[in-house]
Motif scaffolding. Structure first.
Motif, PDB file in Angstrom:
ATOM      1  N   SER A 123      65.052  -0.957 -19.355  1.00 46.95           N
ATOM      2  CA  SER A 123      63.743  -1.614 -19.460  1.00 46.95           C
ATOM      3  C   SER A 123      63.857  -2.982 -20.135  1.00 46.95           C
ATOM      4  CB  SER A 123      62.784  -0.734 -20.257  1.00 46.95           C
ATOM      5  OG  SER A 123      63.060  -0.839 -21.640  1.00 46.95           O
ATOM      6  N   CYS A 124      62.782  -3.734 -20.048  1.00 41.46           N
ATOM      7  CA  CYS A 124      62.779  -5.101 -20.572  1.00 41.46           C
ATOM      8  C   CYS A 124      63.103  -5.151 -22.064  1.00 41.46           C
ATOM      9  CB  CYS A 124      61.426  -5.747 -20.306  1.00 41.46           C
ATOM     10  SG  CYS A 124      60.041  -4.710 -20.809  1.00 41.46           S
ATOM     11  N   ASN A 125      62.458  -4.270 -22.835  1.00 41.78           N
ATOM     12  CA  ASN A 125      62.722  -4.267 -24.281  1.00 41.78           C
ATOM     13  C   ASN A 125      64.155  -3.840 -24.568  1.00 41.78           C
ATOM     14  OD1 ASN A 125      60.276  -5.110 -25.573  1.00 41.78           O
ATOM     15  ND2 ASN A 125      59.323  -3.245 -24.800  1.00 41.78           N
ATOM     16  N   THR A 126      64.617  -2.836 -23.833  1.00 40.55           N
ATOM     17  CA  THR A 126      65.986  -2.352 -24.055  1.00 40.55           C
ATOM     18  C   THR A 126      66.996  -3.434 -23.677  1.00 40.55           C
ATOM     19  OG1 THR A 126      65.145  -0.166 -23.496  1.00 40.55           O
ATOM     20  CG2 THR A 126      67.532  -0.414 -23.603  1.00 40.55           C
ATOM     21  N   ARG A 145      53.382  -5.673 -25.368  1.00 42.55           N
ATOM     22  CA  ARG A 145      52.175  -6.184 -24.700  1.00 42.55           C
ATOM     23  C   ARG A 145      51.455  -4.997 -24.020  1.00 42.55           C
ATOM     24  NH1 ARG A 145      53.353  -3.612 -20.816  1.00 42.55           N
ATOM     25  NH2 ARG A 145      54.348  -4.277 -18.890  1.00 42.55           N
ATOM     26  N   ARG A 152      44.650  -2.385 -17.504  1.00 44.01           N
ATOM     27  CA  ARG A 152      45.417  -1.928 -18.669  1.00 44.01           C
ATOM     28  C   ARG A 152      44.738  -2.360 -19.964  1.00 44.01           C
ATOM     29  NH1 ARG A 152      51.217  -1.012 -17.315  1.00 44.01           N
ATOM     30  NH2 ARG A 152      51.466  -0.817 -19.563  1.00 44.01           N
ATOM     31  N   HIS A 194      63.272   3.337 -26.724  1.00 45.67           N
ATOM     32  CA  HIS A 194      64.192   2.194 -26.669  1.00 45.67           C
ATOM     33  C   HIS A 194      65.539   2.470 -27.337  1.00 45.67           C
ATOM     34  CE1 HIS A 194      59.941   0.824 -26.588  1.00 45.67           C
ATOM     35  NE2 HIS A 194      60.372   0.139 -25.547  1.00 45.67           N
ATOM     36  N   HIS A 197      56.450  -9.284 -25.211  1.00 47.27           N
ATOM     37  CA  HIS A 197      56.669  -8.364 -26.332  1.00 47.27           C
ATOM     38  C   HIS A 197      57.257  -9.174 -27.501  1.00 47.27           C
ATOM     39  CE1 HIS A 197      56.398  -5.011 -23.454  1.00 47.27           C
ATOM     40  NE2 HIS A 197      57.449  -5.446 -22.796  1.00 47.27           N
ATOM     41  N   GLN A 234      58.525  -9.599 -20.632  1.00 43.06           N
ATOM     42  CA  GLN A 234      58.723  -8.319 -19.921  1.00 43.06           C
ATOM     43  C   GLN A 234      58.874  -8.496 -18.415  1.00 43.06           C
ATOM     44  OE1 GLN A 234      55.812  -9.325 -21.198  1.00 43.06           O
ATOM     45  NE2 GLN A 234      54.289  -9.141 -19.564  1.00 43.06           N
TER      46      GLN A 234
HETATM   47  O1  LIG Z   1      59.927  -1.866 -19.576  1.00 47.34           O
HETATM   48  C1  LIG Z   1      58.916  -2.242 -20.179  1.00 47.34           C
HETATM   49  O2  LIG Z   1      58.622  -1.920 -21.447  1.00 47.34           O
HETATM   50  P1  LIG Z   1      59.437  -0.891 -22.363  1.00 47.34           P
HETATM   51  O3  LIG Z   1      60.794  -1.505 -22.590  1.00 47.34           O
HETATM   52  O4  LIG Z   1      58.666  -0.841 -23.642  1.00 47.34           O
HETATM   53  O5  LIG Z   1      59.507   0.424 -21.651  1.00 47.34           O
HETATM   54  C2  LIG Z   1      57.900  -3.019 -19.429  1.00 47.34           C
HETATM   55  O6  LIG Z   1      57.189  -3.876 -20.265  1.00 47.34           O
HETATM   56  C3  LIG Z   1      56.997  -2.065 -18.673  1.00 47.34           C
HETATM   57  O7  LIG Z   1      56.243  -1.411 -19.625  1.00 47.34           O
HETATM   58  P2  LIG Z   1      54.973  -0.552 -19.173  1.00 47.34           P
HETATM   59  O8  LIG Z   1      55.489   0.827 -18.841  1.00 47.34           O
HETATM   60  O9  LIG Z   1      54.094  -0.568 -20.391  1.00 47.34           O
HETATM   61  O10 LIG Z   1      54.330  -1.242 -17.993  1.00 47.34           O
END
Ligand SMILES: O=C(OP(=O)(O)O)[C@H](O)COP(=O)(O)O
Ligand SMILES: NC(=O)C1=CN([C@@H]2O[C@H](COP(=O)(O)OP(=O)(O)OC[C@H]3O[C@@H](n4cnc5c(N)ncnc54)[C@H](OP(=O)(O)O)[C@@H]3O)[C@@H](O)[C@H]2O)C=CC1
Length: 341
Positions: free
Chosen positions: A139-142, A168, A177, A194, A220, A302
Motif C-alpha cells: 500500500s501507499c503508506n507501506t 487522508r 468518503r 502497515h 497522508h 497516496q
Molecule cells: O493504501 C492506502 O492506504 P493504507 O496504506 O493506509 O492502506 C491508500 O491510501 C488506500 O487507502 P483506502 O483503503 O483508505 O482507500
C-alpha cells in the motif's frame, strides 16, 4: 515490448496506464471499467482500448459513445502481464482468470499478501520479483515506510521503528468518503496493518505502527521514530536522502509545512495530476537525538507513490532488467521524476 493490461482504470489504474505508456519497453494493450463515466472518456481520449468486466453492459458504453474492445477475459489473453487495480478485495476474485491463461499479475495494496505470496517494493526486494508470476505492490503508506526504513537500516542498522500514520479520509474524487468532522482511529487497535505489511517486505525489521483518519483528501502524513543500532548525524541522514531518487526533501527555504502547500508545489512543477511519486520528507523535522534516536515527518501522496513501484514490478517480473537501480532509473526518467530538493 511488454504488453500490459490494467484491470481497473480508477485512481491507481489510470496513473499506472499513463506511466506504463511512456516507458520505452512497455505498452498498454487495454484498460477496464465496469461502467461508462468520466474515466472511461479519459481512456478513450488517451487511445487505450477499453474492455469491460460484464460484456452484457456493452450497450450502455456504446450509447455513451465509448467503443468497447471486448471483455476483461479477452483483454487478459492479449497481455503479458496484468496490473489488477480493481478496488481492494475485488482483485482476489480475478486470480483464477490469471491462472487460467497463465498470465503474470500484480495486485495493489488493498489485497492481502497471501494472494500473491510476495510483496514488492523497488528499493527493497526488486531482485526477488524477477521472473515471478504473481506479486503485490504494498500500500501507499507501506511503500513510503519501506523506502526510508530500508535506506536507514542499510547504513546505520535499525533496532526498532515506531510510526504513526495520519491518513487522508478519501481521494479527492471520492465524494462519498469521510469523515467530515472527526479524527477516526483506524484501526483503534495497535498495530495497524502497515507494520506487518512492512515486515512482508523487510521481515527482519522490528516495527509498531498506529493509524488514524482525518478529514483531508490530498495526502497522508507520517510521524516516524527509528531507534538506530549505530550513531548517526542529521547531516549524514540528509545526504543519504538526497542521494535516493525516490526520497524527496522539503527544505525550510520552500516555506512548505503542510500537505496542501506541497500539493500546490507539485502542481506548479507541472507534474501530471500534481503527483508526488517520492516521499516528501520535511528536512526541518529530521532530528537525531542522543546519537541513535531518529525522528522525521514525511508526506505520502497516496495516489502516486505506488505507481512508479508498479512499473518497476512489471519490469522485474518480465525479467529482462536485472537490477533495481537500472529499472528505477528507466522508470523515473520516463515519467519525469526528479525528486524534490
Ligand atoms: O493504501 C492506502 O492506504 P493504507 O496504506 O493506509 O492502506 C491508500 O491510501 C488506500 O487507502 P483506502 O483503503 O483508505 O482507500
Ligand atoms: N487510492 C489510493 O489511495 C490507493 C489505492 N491503492 C490500492 O489500489 C487498488 C485500487 O484502488 P483505487 O485505484 O483507489 O480504486 P478505484 O475505486 O479508484 O478504482 C477501481 C477501478 O476498478 C474498476 N473496477 C471495479 N470492479 C471491477 C471489476 N470487477 N473488473 C474490472 N474493473 C473493475 C472500477 O471501474 P468502475 O468505476 O467503472 O466500476 C474503477 O475504475 C486497491 O487495491 C487499493 O487498495 C493503493 C495505494 C493507494
Amino acid at each position: 515490448m511488454i504488453k500490459v493490461a490494467v484491470n481497473g482504470y480508477g485512481t491507481i489504474g489510470k496513473r499506472v496506464a499513463d506511466a506504463v505508456s511512456c516507458q520505452p519497453d512497455m505498452e498498454i494493450i487495454g484498460v477496464s471499467k465496469t461502467k461508462p463515466g468520466a474515466e472511461a472518456y479519459v481512456a478513450k481520449e488517451r487511445g487505450y482500448p477499453l474492455y469491460i468486466a460484464d460484456i452484457g453492459k456493452k450497450d450502455a458504453f456504446i450509447k455513451a459513445g465509448l467503443e468497447v474492445a471486448g471483455s476483461v477475459e479477452e483483454m487478459i489473453q492479449k497481455a503479458d502481464i496484468v496490473v489488477d487495480a480493481t478496488p481492494g478485495g475485488v482483485g482476489e476474485g480475478n486470480k483464477a482468470l490469471y491462472e487460467k491463461y497463465q498470465k503474470k499479475a500484480i495486485w495493489e495494496g488493498g489485497e492481502e499478501h497471501e494472494l500473491a505470496g510476495f510483496s514488492f517494493n523497488s528499493s527493497c526486494n526488486y531482485d526477488q520479483a524477477i521472473g515471478r508470476q504473481f506479486a503485490r505492490v504494498v500500500s501507499c503508506n507501506t511503500t513510503g515506510l519501506c523506502r526510508i526504513i530500508k535506506l536507514i537500516d542499510s547504513v546505520f542498522g535499525v533496532k526498532k521503528v515506531r510510526a504513526t500514520m495520519v491518513r487522508r479520509g478519501g481521494d479527492p474524487g471520492d465524494i462519498k468518503r469521510g469523515p467530515i468532522d472527526a479524527i477516526v482511529l483506524n484501526p483503534v487497535t495497535i498495530p495497524s496493518h502497515h507494520g506487518p505489511d512492512v515486515q512482508s517486505v523487510l521481515p527482519h525489521i522490528s516495527i509498531v505502527t498506529s493509524a488514524m483518519i482525518v478529514p483531508t483528501t490530498l495526502m497522508h502524513m507520517h510521524f516516524i521514530n527509528m531507534e538506530l543500532k549505530n550513531p548517526a548525524t542529521k547531516e549524514q541522514v540528509i545526504e543519504l536522502i538526497k542521494a535516493h531518487s525516490r526520497l524527496g526533501l522539503i527544505e525550510k527555504s520552500t516555506g512548505i509545512t503542510s500537505t496542501a502547500e506541497l500539493k500546490e508545489f507539485t502542481s506548479d512543477l507541472l507534474r501530471p495530476r500534481g503527483d508526488l511519486w517520492e516521499n516528501g520528507i520535511f528536512a526541518d523535522s529530521l532530528s537525531v537525538l542522543d546519537g541513535t534516536d531518529l525522528y522525521l515527518f514525511q508526506a505520502i501522496h497516496q495516489e502516486a507513490d505506488v505507481v512508479v513501484e508498479t512499473v518497476d514490478c512489471i519490469r522485474a517480473m518480465a525479467g529482462d532488467v536485472k537490477t533495481a537501480m537500472e529499472s528505477i532509473s528507466i522508470t523515473n526518467k520516463a515519467v519525469g521524476l526528479t525528486a524534490i530538493r
